[in-house]
Design an enzyme around this catalytic site. Sequence first.
Site, PDB file in Angstrom:
ATOM      1  N   ASP A 132       0.030   9.461  -1.681  1.00 16.17           N
ATOM      2  CA  ASP A 132      -0.228   8.044  -1.459  1.00 16.17           C
ATOM      3  C   ASP A 132      -1.705   7.821  -1.823  1.00 16.17           C
ATOM      4  OD1 ASP A 132      -0.330   5.423  -0.187  1.00 16.17           O
ATOM      5  OD2 ASP A 132      -1.309   6.443   1.486  1.00 16.17           O
TER       6      ASP A 132
ATOM      7  N   ASP B  39      -4.072   4.493  -0.836  1.00 17.67           N
ATOM      8  CA  ASP B  39      -4.952   3.815   0.122  1.00 17.67           C
ATOM      9  C   ASP B  39      -4.874   4.461   1.493  1.00 17.67           C
ATOM     10  OD1 ASP B  39      -6.029   1.736  -1.592  1.00 17.67           O
ATOM     11  OD2 ASP B  39      -3.964   1.028  -1.701  1.00 17.67           O
TER      12      ASP B  39
END
Length: 255
Positions: free
Chosen positions: A11, A13
């Site tokens: 991932d 952020d």
Amino acid sequence: MATQLKAVIFDVDGTLAETERNGHRIAFNRAFLDAGLDWNWDEALYGKLLAVTDGKERIRYFLTDFNSDFKYDGDMDQFIVDLHVSKNKHYVDLIENQVISLRPGIRRMMNGLRCAGLRMAIATTTAPANVSALIKSTLGEEALEWFDCIAAGDIVSEKKPAPDVFNYCLEQIGLSAEECLAFEGSGNGVKSSVGAKISTIVTLNDYTKEDDFSGACGVLTHLGDIDEPCQVLSGEAIEGDYLTVNDLISIHAKG
Ligand code: XBP
């Protein structure tokens, strides 16, 4: 025999870097200012708005749940799209000025994975240009080649917590969920990766520490580094001060 680990999907952020508080949030506020709006998303409000992934949907959520008196005489969808385009320009500007660095252990882990011959990919809600800017400014332009797939933004219509972005990523890299492991940073992210049946390790942050990480196989403060030990909050204990590629292989094997 357990399926061999072949790839790790990251991932972005909150996982690669703490981009929300001092990146996306600031960029949203700059876009609001440019548009002559008196909206200000402070740190606490932004924490609540993070319940919704995707910047466009986050603006919509703000309007329905936190600023319902706001009226706009025009095409609201286009207004939100325009605000979001402006926000992403500000975000890329911020990142190009290197205001954000990688979280502990990310660079070390990526180098270790590459040395071990494991593949890497990215699955994120944010726009492709935002991901490229972050990777270039933190790891260098050549690092864009390290990832077999960068699945980002509107490439899927159902954003996290739906599993679509991870399923898309698996399809692109030609591997099954069992052959992969994901790093996620939020409850919505874990729902997405676990929904795609990928074993998931969480590195949390201030905004996500109260999230529900059900289904994850481990939760850590961060990946840790030689001079910055991590803490394992749940899941299999590790021997050293930081998570290694061998730890990953062992966590994946226990699945
Ligand atoms: C995090 C998100 C994103 C960003 C904003 O994505 O929810 O919506 O906060 O990005 P992930 P945009 O954890 O999947 O990396 O404004 O570009 O949508």
